[in-house]
Scaffold this active site. Sequence first.
Site, short mmCIF file in Angstrom:
data_model
loop_
_atom_site.label_atom_id
_atom_site.label_comp_id
_atom_site.label_asym_id
_atom_site.label_seq_id
_atom_site.Cartn_x
_atom_site.Cartn_y
_atom_site.Cartn_z
N ASP A 133 -27.05 -38.65 43.65
CA ASP A 133 -26.87 -38.65 42.19
C ASP A 133 -26.26 -39.95 41.67
O ASP A 133 -26.37 -40.26 40.49
CB ASP A 133 -26.07 -37.44 41.73
CG ASP A 133 -24.66 -37.37 42.30
OD1 ASP A 133 -24.32 -38.15 43.21
OD2 ASP A 133 -23.88 -36.50 41.83
N HIS A 134 -25.56 -40.71 42.51
CA HIS A 134 -25.05 -42.05 42.18
C HIS A 134 -24.47 -42.63 43.46
O HIS A 134 -24.58 -42.02 44.54
CB HIS A 134 -24.00 -42.00 41.06
CG HIS A 134 -22.87 -41.06 41.33
ND1 HIS A 134 -21.87 -41.34 42.22
CD2 HIS A 134 -22.60 -39.83 40.83
CE1 HIS A 134 -21.03 -40.32 42.27
NE2 HIS A 134 -21.45 -39.40 41.45
N CYS A 147 -21.08 -38.41 38.20
CA CYS A 147 -21.99 -37.27 38.26
C CYS A 147 -22.44 -36.73 36.90
O CYS A 147 -23.65 -36.61 36.65
CB CYS A 147 -21.38 -36.16 39.10
SG CYS A 147 -19.72 -35.68 38.63
N GLU A 189 -24.40 -35.72 47.04
CA GLU A 189 -23.37 -36.25 46.14
C GLU A 189 -22.85 -37.60 46.64
O GLU A 189 -22.62 -37.79 47.84
CB GLU A 189 -22.20 -35.28 46.08
CG GLU A 189 -22.59 -33.89 45.61
CD GLU A 189 -21.99 -33.54 44.28
OE1 GLU A 189 -21.24 -34.36 43.73
OE2 GLU A 189 -22.27 -32.44 43.81
N ASP A 190 -22.67 -38.51 45.72
CA ASP A 190 -21.84 -39.70 45.95
C ASP A 190 -22.27 -40.53 47.16
O ASP A 190 -21.44 -40.89 47.99
CB ASP A 190 -20.37 -39.29 46.13
CG ASP A 190 -19.79 -38.56 44.93
OD1 ASP A 190 -20.56 -38.13 44.07
OD2 ASP A 190 -18.56 -38.41 44.87
#
Length: 548
Positions: free
Chosen positions: A248-249, A70, A31-32
Site C-alpha cells: 500500500d506504500h 495507509c 502493509e508498509d
Amino acid sequence: MKHLLIAVLLLVSALPVSAQSRPNILWISAEDISPDLGSYGDGYARTPNLDKLASQGVRFAKAFSVAPVCAPSRSAIITGMYATSIGSHHMRSKAVPPVGVKAFPEYLRAAGYYCTNNSKTDYNFEAPPSNTPPVTVWDESSRNAHWRNRAPGQPFFSVFNLIVTHESQIRTGPQEFAKNTTALRPEDRHDPARAVLPPYYPDTPIVRNDWARYYDLITAMDLQAADLLKQLEEDGLAENTIVFFWGDHGRGLPRAKRWLYDSGIRVPLIVRWPGQIQPGTVREDLVSLLDLAPTVLSLAGVPVPSHMQGQVFLGKGTAPPRQYVFAHRDRMDEAYDRMRAVHDGRYEYIRNFFPGRPYAQHIDYMEEMPTMREMRRVYKEHFNALSPDYGKAMTEAQQLFFRPEKPAEELYDLDSDPHEVKNLATSGAHQSELKRLRGALEQWQKETKDLGSIPEDQLREQMRPGGVWAQASRPKITTTGAESSDSVAVRMTCDTQGASIAYTTEAGDRAHWKLYSQEITLKRPVSFRAKACRLGFIDSPESVQRFD
C-alpha cells in the site's frame, strides 16, 4: 530492448479478457513494504513464494502509491481517484467525497461478482457508529471473509490484507515478534550484521536490528501469501484467477513511510494472469496504485466510470503508458505539512509548500520506532560538544533529515542517486529537468483540482457543516405490477444524491446485505429490510416491509 517491451505490451493488450468472460480476481496486499523482494533484485530478502509468483506473471518495476501512508493511499485505491481531489488527503480525516464517488467493488457486485475483504479497510471515509465502510461495498468484510463463501460458480473479487509487515510489528516486543515469525526456519531469518543500510541511517546495532526485523516480517508475509495461493490451487481456481500482489506504500521506517521519496511511495506490484501474461515479464512503464480500480473493472468486463482518474494497465482496455506519476503528503497524525511529488521513472521532483518546517517533525506514533529514537540520539550526540564523538557521529547524508528547514524544491536522479540524498534543484545542469517536472506538477494540481491549499478546518466545514455528520435518507420501497400470489417485484429509490441501497431478507445484526442495482423479485411471505449508504455519511434508518 525498448522496442521488445512495447511489442510485449501490445501483445498482452490484444489478448481476450479470459477463456471465460468473467475471471476471478484475487488481491494480496501487504502493509508498509517497498520492493524489498528477491524478484526485485534484493539479495538480502528471502521471498521464494512471491519470487515464484513474479516468475509466473509480470513484475512492475516502477509502481508507486499516491501517498506514503495507509489511509490516504487506500482511499485512492478504493475509489480510483486522487485523495487530493476528493478531500481524503489528510491522515484519518474522515472525508466526504463528492457525489457519485463510490468504492469500486460496488460496480463489481452490481455485475454479479462476490466481493470479499479480509479484513482491513481504512479508506478515510468511515462514518459512525460502526466506523466501517458501508455494507454496499463488500459482500463480506471480516477476518472470515473468503471467496469460498460465494454461491457455486459465482465469479469473485477477494482481497486479503496481510498486516504482519506493518511498522508497528517491527517495534513490537520479543514475544509478539516471535509469534509473528514463528513459521520462519533459522535459515530464513536475517542477520543484522549483513544488512545493507541506506546511507541516511546511522549504522548502529539498533538500526540494524530494526532493518533485519523488517525483512523477517516480509519473509513471514511471503509464507502467508503462499498459503493463499495454495488455497486457490486446492480449489481448482488458479487458471481462471488473476492474482495481484501489491504494497500500500513504502517500508514502515523513518524517511520512508510518510515521505515522498522512493522509499515511501515505490511499491512492489506483481500480477499473474495464466494464459494471458507471458511468465517472467518485467514492465518498466509507470503504474500508480490509483490504476488498480479501473484495471480490475476493465478485466471483469465492467465499464470504468468516467470520473475515475486512474487508467487501465492490463488487458484489452490498456491505456497509453503514463509519462508521470504523482504523490502527495499532507497532515500526518498531529504534524501538519504539505508536499507534492512528480516522478517520471528516473527523476523525482518534490515541492515543499512549507519549507520553514523541518523534515523531522515530532509524530508520536513514528517516535515509537527504535530507529527513529536512535537517529535522534545520534544527532544529539553529534552536536553535543561534551560528547567524545562530537562532530563526527553522523555523515552528511545522515544529517539531512534533521535540517531545521527544508528546501522549497527537491530534484533527484534515481539512476545515480537511488537513495535521494543529492538534491539537484540548484544544479545548473539540471534546470531543464527541474522546469519540466515543476510544470508537470503544477498542471496536475490544476487539472485534478488539488484541495491541499484549503486549510483543513475550512475543508472539513465544507464537507461537514458544523461538524455534523449527514445521514442518508431512508429508502423508498415501491412494488410494481409484476405481482402474484407467491411473489412480489420491488423497486427502491433514495433522495440522497450519490447514495447506494442495500437490502436483506435476513434478521439480526449479522444479516448479509445485498447491493440493490435493479428491480428485484421476492418470494412471499418475506420480511424485507433496506437502508441507504454513502461514503462519508451515516447510514439511513432502515425501511422495513413485510409481504405476506
